[in-house]
Write a protein that holds these residues in place. Structure first.
Motif, short mmCIF file in Angstrom:
data_model
loop_
_atom_site.label_atom_id
_atom_site.label_comp_id
_atom_site.label_asym_id
_atom_site.label_seq_id
_atom_site.Cartn_x
_atom_site.Cartn_y
_atom_site.Cartn_z
N UNK A 289 48.99 53.61 52.80
CA UNK A 289 48.42 53.84 54.13
C UNK A 289 47.36 52.80 54.45
N UNK A 290 46.99 52.02 53.48
CA UNK A 290 45.97 51.02 53.67
C UNK A 290 46.55 49.76 54.34
N UNK A 291 45.63 48.93 54.82
CA UNK A 291 46.06 47.68 55.44
C UNK A 291 46.24 46.63 54.35
N UNK A 330 57.82 43.38 40.11
CA UNK A 330 56.36 43.40 39.97
C UNK A 330 55.75 42.91 41.29
N UNK A 331 54.74 43.67 41.73
CA UNK A 331 54.08 43.35 42.98
C UNK A 331 52.57 43.23 42.76
N UNK A 332 51.99 42.17 43.26
CA UNK A 332 50.53 42.05 43.33
C UNK A 332 50.14 41.87 44.79
N UNK A 333 49.05 42.53 45.17
CA UNK A 333 48.56 42.43 46.55
C UNK A 333 47.12 42.90 46.61
N UNK A 334 46.55 42.85 47.79
CA UNK A 334 45.22 43.41 48.03
C UNK A 334 45.32 44.42 49.18
N UNK A 335 44.73 45.59 48.92
CA UNK A 335 44.68 46.63 49.94
C UNK A 335 43.26 46.69 50.52
N UNK A 336 43.19 46.89 51.81
CA UNK A 336 41.90 47.06 52.48
C UNK A 336 41.77 48.52 52.91
N UNK A 337 40.78 49.18 52.30
CA UNK A 337 40.58 50.59 52.60
C UNK A 337 40.23 50.75 54.08
N UNK A 338 40.96 51.65 54.74
CA UNK A 338 40.79 51.81 56.18
C UNK A 338 39.43 52.43 56.54
N UNK A 339 38.81 53.15 55.58
CA UNK A 339 37.51 53.82 55.85
C UNK A 339 36.36 52.90 55.48
N UNK A 340 36.40 52.39 54.24
CA UNK A 340 35.25 51.63 53.74
C UNK A 340 35.39 50.14 54.00
N UNK A 341 36.68 49.67 54.23
CA UNK A 341 36.89 48.24 54.39
C UNK A 341 36.89 47.49 53.09
N UNK A 342 36.81 48.24 52.00
CA UNK A 342 36.78 47.59 50.68
C UNK A 342 38.15 46.99 50.37
N UNK A 343 38.10 45.81 49.80
CA UNK A 343 39.33 45.10 49.42
C UNK A 343 39.58 45.36 47.94
N UNK A 344 40.76 45.96 47.66
CA UNK A 344 41.09 46.36 46.28
C UNK A 344 42.34 45.63 45.80
N UNK A 345 42.28 44.95 44.63
CA UNK A 345 43.50 44.34 44.08
C UNK A 345 44.42 45.41 43.48
N UNK A 346 45.73 45.21 43.69
CA UNK A 346 46.72 46.19 43.22
C UNK A 346 47.82 45.46 42.44
N UNK A 347 48.20 46.04 41.32
CA UNK A 347 49.40 45.60 40.58
C UNK A 347 50.35 46.78 40.48
N UNK A 348 51.58 46.55 40.93
CA UNK A 348 52.55 47.64 40.99
C UNK A 348 53.86 47.20 40.33
N UNK A 349 54.45 48.08 39.55
CA UNK A 349 55.75 47.81 38.92
C UNK A 349 56.77 48.81 39.44
N UNK A 350 57.90 48.29 39.91
CA UNK A 350 58.94 49.14 40.51
C UNK A 350 60.27 48.92 39.76
N UNK A 351 60.60 49.81 38.78
CA UNK A 351 61.88 49.65 38.07
C UNK A 351 63.05 49.91 39.04
N UNK A 352 64.14 49.21 38.81
CA UNK A 352 65.32 49.45 39.67
C UNK A 352 66.60 49.14 38.89
N UNK A 353 67.67 49.76 39.36
CA UNK A 353 69.02 49.48 38.86
C UNK A 353 69.82 48.91 40.02
#
Length: 372
Positions: A289-291, A330-353
């Motif tokens: 839900x973040x930007x 594998x996904x890397x990105x930065x999310x910006x919290x919609x309330x605080x405006x804080x920029x948070x680094x994210x690492x996400x792994x999505x297994x798939x077949x």
């Protein structure tokens, strides 16, 4: 001078000469009947015509008709020229011997022996007495030798390949095999002849005269078949006459696996290059839900990225199958919290077949990933 009233007597050697002339004539007639006018000579003339690629002459000698009893669309390329000569040359040295005479003396059997791939074969012809020439010389003719059919069938042929041209080398000559839409290429229900659900089965009939070796091969960029050989040795086929079948077992060439993996790599590269959370047509995605600043999105795919193509024939309804690919995005990105405006680094792994459909023809390979 002879005495008056007495007839002169011929020298003694005149009578002996006449006896010798008659004996020599008898020997000459017997020799001619055993060679030039023999049953074996008729068969030898027939074989010589085949070896010279002169199928029309051979059919005349054997009272054969190229069209009699043959299915519509039967190819005649093995009845003439280079293809016929090649098939005869593969028989090797021929031996022609006279066999048993019929009880009434009106016909006899002539056997032709030969070896193919170290195995002995023989073809027996019936030769009939047709009278005499010049009162002394036997006249023989071959009993009818029907033109037969050899059906060259590519088996394990993918359905998509059967819909296009398939050309095999038959006795060294390029010969198109009928496609599934061609006359004689489908059965009465509209399906493909011999199709058992594991791929299309089409083929082409070739008219032949015995004895003959029929060799067939198929080679293209993505499909090939090992050489197949059939020896046509029976002068009179069984009733009812059925085509002799020569099967070309289709297999993938090594180029199929390489092309499948090239397309797989290209597809996944296209997915990772998209700076979005849900790459279009791809098996990965991320929800938040973040930007997200688009320039921070970085996708990569790791795991066993080599697709395995199931050899022909595959089990089931689809003859062309590629095994599912197990991997993860594998996904890397930065999310910006919609309330605080804080920029948070994210690492996400999505297994798939990743499952994919595969279409293979003689000259094309198409890998189509299945994605929601």
């Amino acid at each position: 001078m002879a005495e008056p009233g007495r007839r002169g007597r011929a020298p003694w050697w005149w009578g002996g000469g006449a006896v010798l002339a008659l004996a020599a004539g008898g020997i000459a007639i017997g020799t001619a009947n055993a060679t030039v006018y023999s049953p074996e000579a008729q068969v030898q003339d027939y074989l010589d015509a085949l070896a010279a690629g002169e199928g029309g002459t051979a059919m005349s000698l054997a009272s054969s008709g190229a069209e009699a009893g043959l299915p519509a669309g039967t190819a005649t390329s093995l009845l003439q020229g280079e293809a016929l000569q090649t098939g005869m040359a593969a028989l090797g040295e021929l031996t022609v011997t006279r066999g048993a005479d019929a009880p009434d003396g009106r016909s006899t059997e002539v056997s032709v022996g030969y070896a193919v791939d170290g195995r002995q074969h023989s073809t027996t012809f019936s030769v009939e007495k047709a009278g005499r020439d010049w009162l002394f010389f036997d006249r023989w003719r071959m009993a009818a030798v029907p033109v037969q059919t050899v059906q060259v069938d590519p088996v394990n042929l993918p359905t998509e390949a059967a819909s296009g041209p398939v050309t095999a080398a038959v006795n060294g000559v390029q010969a198109p095999l009928a496609s599934a839409e061609s006359p004689g290429g489908t059965d009465g229900d509209g399906g493909t002849d011999g199709d058992d659900g594991g791929g299309a089965r089409t083929g082409q009939g070739f008219a032949v005269l015995p004895p003959l070796v029929v060799d067939a091969t198929f080679e293209s960029t993505y499909l090939a078949a090992d050489p197949a050989r059939l020896v046509v040795e029976q002068a009179v086929p069984a009733e009812p006459a059925e085509p002799a079948v020569l099967e070309l077992a289709m297999q993938y060439t090594d180029a199929v696996s390489g092309e499948v993996n090239r397309q797989l790599e290209s597809y996944l590269t296209g997915c990772t290059e998209q700076k979005v959370l849900q790459p279009a047509g791809c098996p990965m995605g991320y929800d938040t839900v973040n930007r997200i600043p688009p320039d921070t999105i970085e996708w990569s795919v790791t795991g066993d990225l080599q697709a395995t193509v199931v050899p022909l024939p595959a089990e089931g309804e689809d003859a062309t199958v590629v095994d599912p690919v197990e991997a993860h995005a594998d996904l890397t990105l930065q999310e910006i919290d919609l309330v605080t405006g804080e920029r948070l680094p994210v690492e996400h792994r999505d297994p798939f077949t990743l499952e994919a459909d595969l279409d293979v023809t003689a000259e094309t390979v198409t890998l189509t990933p299945r994605v929601p």
